[in-house]
Motif scaffolding. Structure first.
Motif, PDB file in Angstrom:
ATOM      1  N   VAL A 176       0.838  -1.197   0.000  1.00  0.00           N
ATOM      2  CA  VAL A 176       0.000   0.000   0.000  1.00  0.00           C
ATOM      3  C   VAL A 176       0.876   1.251   0.000  1.00  0.00           C
ATOM      4  CG1 VAL A 176      -1.689   1.344   1.309  1.00  0.00           C
ATOM      5  CG2 VAL A 176      -1.925  -1.132   1.143  1.00  0.00           C
ATOM      6  N   THR A 177       0.492   2.244  -0.789  1.00  0.00           N
ATOM      7  CA  THR A 177       1.169   3.536  -0.802  1.00  0.00           C
ATOM      8  C   THR A 177       0.195   4.577  -0.273  1.00  0.00           C
ATOM      9  OG1 THR A 177       2.505   2.901  -2.720  1.00  0.00           O
ATOM     10  CG2 THR A 177       2.340   5.247  -2.232  1.00  0.00           C
ATOM     11  N   TYR A 178       0.445   5.074   0.917  1.00  0.00           N
ATOM     12  CA  TYR A 178      -0.473   6.021   1.535  1.00  0.00           C
ATOM     13  C   TYR A 178      -0.245   7.449   1.050  1.00  0.00           C
ATOM     14  CZ  TYR A 178      -1.682   2.239   4.704  1.00  0.00           C
ATOM     15  OH  TYR A 178      -2.109   1.044   5.219  1.00  0.00           O
ATOM     16  N   GLY A 179       0.891   7.698   0.393  1.00  0.00           N
ATOM     17  CA  GLY A 179       1.184   9.047  -0.065  1.00  0.00           C
ATOM     18  C   GLY A 179       1.460   9.973   1.108  1.00  0.00           C
ATOM     19  N   GLN A 180       1.198  11.259   0.910  1.00  0.00           N
ATOM     20  CA  GLN A 180       1.427  12.217   1.981  1.00  0.00           C
ATOM     21  C   GLN A 180       0.394  12.020   3.082  1.00  0.00           C
ATOM     22  OE1 GLN A 180       2.126  16.290   1.082  1.00  0.00           O
ATOM     23  NE2 GLN A 180       3.069  15.868  -0.883  1.00  0.00           N
ATOM     24  N   VAL A 181       0.861  11.969   4.304  1.00  0.00           N
ATOM     25  CA  VAL A 181      -0.035  11.773   5.439  1.00  0.00           C
ATOM     26  C   VAL A 181       0.157  12.899   6.444  1.00  0.00           C
ATOM     27  CG1 VAL A 181      -0.187   9.262   5.208  1.00  0.00           C
ATOM     28  CG2 VAL A 181       1.668  10.263   6.548  1.00  0.00           C
TER      29      VAL A 181
ATOM     30  N   VAL B  75       9.344  15.178  -2.511  1.00  0.00           N
ATOM     31  CA  VAL B  75       8.109  14.430  -2.740  1.00  0.00           C
ATOM     32  C   VAL B  75       7.148  15.305  -3.524  1.00  0.00           C
ATOM     33  CG1 VAL B  75       8.337  13.039  -0.655  1.00  0.00           C
ATOM     34  CG2 VAL B  75       7.136  15.214  -0.551  1.00  0.00           C
ATOM     35  N   SER B  76       6.079  14.693  -4.006  1.00  0.00           N
ATOM     36  CA  SER B  76       5.081  15.411  -4.785  1.00  0.00           C
ATOM     37  C   SER B  76       3.801  15.561  -3.989  1.00  0.00           C
ATOM     38  CB  SER B  76       4.788  14.655  -6.083  1.00  0.00           C
ATOM     39  OG  SER B  76       3.707  15.247  -6.766  1.00  0.00           O
ATOM     40  N   SER B  77       3.151  16.725  -4.115  1.00  0.00           N
ATOM     41  CA  SER B  77       1.883  16.931  -3.433  1.00  0.00           C
ATOM     42  C   SER B  77       0.714  16.482  -4.298  1.00  0.00           C
ATOM     43  CB  SER B  77       1.722  18.403  -3.063  1.00  0.00           C
ATOM     44  OG  SER B  77       1.851  19.224  -4.208  1.00  0.00           O
TER      45      SER B  77
ATOM     46  N   ASN C 141       6.109 -13.242   5.106  1.00  0.00           N
ATOM     47  CA  ASN C 141       6.368 -13.182   3.663  1.00  0.00           C
ATOM     48  C   ASN C 141       7.668 -13.895   3.310  1.00  0.00           C
ATOM     49  OD1 ASN C 141       5.852 -12.504   0.990  1.00  0.00           O
ATOM     50  ND2 ASN C 141       6.756 -10.455   1.160  1.00  0.00           N
ATOM     51  N   GLY C 142       7.872 -15.040   3.941  1.00  0.00           N
ATOM     52  CA  GLY C 142       9.079 -15.810   3.671  1.00  0.00           C
ATOM     53  C   GLY C 142      10.349 -15.131   4.138  1.00  0.00           C
ATOM     54  N   GLY C 143      10.220 -14.261   5.154  1.00  0.00           N
ATOM     55  CA  GLY C 143      11.381 -13.543   5.663  1.00  0.00           C
ATOM     56  C   GLY C 143      11.579 -12.179   5.039  1.00  0.00           C
ATOM     57  N   LEU C 144      10.789 -11.850   4.006  1.00  0.00           N
ATOM     58  CA  LEU C 144      10.910 -10.544   3.349  1.00  0.00           C
ATOM     59  C   LEU C 144      10.065  -9.483   4.038  1.00  0.00           C
ATOM     60  CD1 LEU C 144      10.758 -11.681  -0.397  1.00  0.00           C
ATOM     61  CD2 LEU C 144      12.784 -11.133   0.970  1.00  0.00           C
ATOM     62  N   ASN C 145       9.128  -9.926   4.880  1.00  0.00           N
ATOM     63  CA  ASN C 145       8.223  -9.054   5.623  1.00  0.00           C
ATOM     64  C   ASN C 145       7.214  -8.371   4.700  1.00  0.00           C
ATOM     65  OD1 ASN C 145       9.726  -9.748   7.929  1.00  0.00           O
ATOM     66  ND2 ASN C 145      11.159  -8.070   7.543  1.00  0.00           N
ATOM     67  N   TYR C 146       6.300  -7.629   5.302  1.00  0.00           N
ATOM     68  CA  TYR C 146       5.268  -6.897   4.568  1.00  0.00           C
ATOM     69  C   TYR C 146       5.474  -5.408   4.830  1.00  0.00           C
ATOM     70  CZ  TYR C 146       3.196 -11.552   4.573  1.00  0.00           C
ATOM     71  OH  TYR C 146       2.990 -12.898   4.430  1.00  0.00           O
ATOM     72  N   SER C 147       5.213  -4.592   3.828  1.00  0.00           N
ATOM     73  CA  SER C 147       5.501  -3.166   4.010  1.00  0.00           C
ATOM     74  C   SER C 147       4.534  -2.287   3.233  1.00  0.00           C
ATOM     75  CB  SER C 147       6.938  -2.850   3.578  1.00  0.00           C
ATOM     76  OG  SER C 147       7.108  -3.106   2.198  1.00  0.00           O
ATOM     77  N   ALA C 148       4.385  -1.069   3.721  1.00  0.00           N
ATOM     78  CA  ALA C 148       3.628  -0.012   3.053  1.00  0.00           C
ATOM     79  C   ALA C 148       4.434   1.273   3.195  1.00  0.00           C
ATOM     80  CB  ALA C 148       2.248   0.148   3.676  1.00  0.00           C
ATOM     81  N   THR C 149       4.239   2.201   2.268  1.00  0.00           N
ATOM     82  CA  THR C 149       5.007   3.442   2.296  1.00  0.00           C
ATOM     83  C   THR C 149       4.109   4.634   2.602  1.00  0.00           C
ATOM     84  OG1 THR C 149       4.765   3.790  -0.089  1.00  0.00           O
ATOM     85  CG2 THR C 149       6.703   2.568   0.657  1.00  0.00           C
TER      86      THR C 149
ATOM     87  N   LEU D  46      10.091  11.886  13.116  1.00  0.00           N
ATOM     88  CA  LEU D  46      10.610  11.670  11.766  1.00  0.00           C
ATOM     89  C   LEU D  46      10.724  12.986  11.006  1.00  0.00           C
ATOM     90  CD1 LEU D  46       8.644   8.470  10.648  1.00  0.00           C
ATOM     91  CD2 LEU D  46      10.884   8.631  11.757  1.00  0.00           C
ATOM     92  N   SER D  47      11.773  13.106  10.204  1.00  0.00           N
ATOM     93  CA  SER D  47      11.964  14.261   9.339  1.00  0.00           C
ATOM     94  C   SER D  47      11.215  14.041   8.028  1.00  0.00           C
ATOM     95  CB  SER D  47      13.459  14.462   9.055  1.00  0.00           C
ATOM     96  OG  SER D  47      14.180  14.645  10.259  1.00  0.00           O
ATOM     97  N   PRO D  48      11.008  15.099   7.245  1.00  0.00           N
ATOM     98  CA  PRO D  48      10.348  14.926   5.946  1.00  0.00           C
ATOM     99  C   PRO D  48      11.069  13.899   5.078  1.00  0.00           C
ATOM    100  CG  PRO D  48      10.444  17.242   6.515  1.00  0.00           C
ATOM    101  CD  PRO D  48      11.271  16.523   7.545  1.00  0.00           C
ATOM    102  N   GLY D  49      10.301  13.106   4.360  1.00  0.00           N
ATOM    103  CA  GLY D  49      10.871  12.080   3.492  1.00  0.00           C
ATOM    104  C   GLY D  49       9.854  10.985   3.218  1.00  0.00           C
ATOM    105  N   THR D  50      10.273   9.983   2.461  1.00  0.00           N
ATOM    106  CA  THR D  50       9.418   8.839   2.136  1.00  0.00           C
ATOM    107  C   THR D  50       9.849   7.651   2.987  1.00  0.00           C
ATOM    108  OG1 THR D  50       9.141   9.625  -0.133  1.00  0.00           O
ATOM    109  CG2 THR D  50       8.582   7.326   0.305  1.00  0.00           C
TER     110      THR D  50
END
Length: 343
Positions: free
Chosen positions: A61-66, A206-208, A164-172, A140-144
């Motif tokens: 999942v990509t949540y974008g700017q939060v 980043v992009s708005s 996930n077979g050791g790769l884990n699960y992630s979202a940004t 956290l500082s600004p960034g992705t």
């Protein structure tokens, strides 16, 4: 004969006990992470084990700017057969920049919540934690960033993972710079034409929102109060390495013009009045954003901007004696009939 029967009985008992241990097993059949994104309330996102199939997956999942991101808990559903006992469950999480590897994972305990009712199988249990209130963005500082997770259940027959077979699960998710949103635009004071007024800033990372042309993945926002209907927004990459795009907005949601008339390092002039009906209203606030047309940005390159004004009625008295003109100086003006700049 009695001795033979006794041996047979002992053999039967041994085989039965062995069968109980072999068939005794436990594991995970459902995992969730519970997040509150931008104050929208708790939402369950499924991990890799998803027998329920009722919630959206977390991975990818990509949540974008939060504006806010709160980890409010998690859930693990486990099964256990006769001879095996599940002892506990945990959600492990890590938060890191996408450009950096994950560090140590932080465990979040998921206490026993209930035995699942029928039609769940005998031994099925829910381990759940809600209301954790973990501010994912804290410090956290600004960034992705990447929120990376996996789940673990501990039992008498060993540990079980959904990883996930050791790769884990992630979202940004993205924490923007303050000036990478229109609502936090940097105010620019218009200056009369002929007066040097460049102001230099660093492009964002980043992009708005999507750009009118190219890839606005490094934009920065500005605002100004119009001094004349034909004020000009000017932008330039002082290093001469990238092509600057300028967009003008009448408010934070309405783009009225897009400009990309010149190449890398050249001065981009955005004249809204060049389009009939787009003239500025004197005294009103307008917004503009600038970004590198190409995809990707190395570091945070500089951009310099200014807003030039003619002010209705020509140069007003407050500008008299401010500067001297030489014969080779150029004075730019606006030709309403031709709809173009001339000198």
């Amino acid at each position: 004969m009695i001795k033979y029967l006794l041996k047979a009985f002992v053999l039967t008992v041994v085989l039965s006990c062995t069968s109980m241990v072999t068939n005794g097993a436990s594991g995970i059949f459902q995992t969730y992470i519970v997040l509150d994104v931008n104050g929208g309330g708790d939402e369950f996102f499924a991990g890799g084990e998803d027998a329920d199939m009722i919630h959206a997956p977390f991975d990818g999942v990509t949540y974008g700017q939060v504006s806010s991101l709160v980890l409010n808990g998690g859930e693990v559903k486990t099964f256990s057969n006769l001879g095996s006992i599940v002892l506990g469950a945990e959600l492990y999480y890590n938060i890191h920049l996408v450009s950096e590897p994950a560090g140590a994972f932080i465990p979040l305990n998921l206490p026993f919540e209930s035995i699942l009712p029928p039609p769940a199988a005998l031994g099925d249990q829910r381990w759940q934690q809600l209301g954790s209130g973990i501010d994912v963005m804290d410090g956290l500082s600004p960034g992705t960033y990447e929120l990376e997770v996996f789940w673990k259940a501990t039992s008498t027959d060993g540990d079980h993972f959904d990883s996930n077979g050791g790769l884990n699960y992630s979202a940004t998710f993205v924490i923007p710079e303050a000036n990478e949103n229109c609502s936090n635009a940097i105010p620019i004071t218009p200056s009369v034409l002929g007066v040097a007024a460049w102001e230099t800033f660093s492009l964002g990372e980043v992009s708005s929102e999507a750009g009118c042309i190219g890839n606005a993945d490094d934009d920065i926002w500005f605002s100004f109060v119009a001094q004349s209907p034909n004020d000009i927004v000017v932008a330039q990459d002082p290093s001469g390495t990238y092509d600057a795009v300028v967009e003008i907005y009448s408010d934070c949601g309405t783009r009225i013009d897009c400009y990309d008339n010149y190449g890398p390092g050249e001065v981009e002039r955005a004249l809204a009045a060049g389009t009939p009906g787009d003239e500025f209203e004197v005294g009103s606030t307008y917004y503009f954003r600038v970004y590198n047309k190409a995809t990707g940005v190395t570091g945070s390159p500089d951009i310099r901007v200014m807003v030039k004004t003619f002010e209705e009625g020509g140069l007003k008295s407050k500008y008299c004696n401010v500067f001297d003109y030489e014969l080779n100086d150029q004075i730019w003006s606006f030709n309403d009939a031709a709809g173009q700049l001339y000198s």
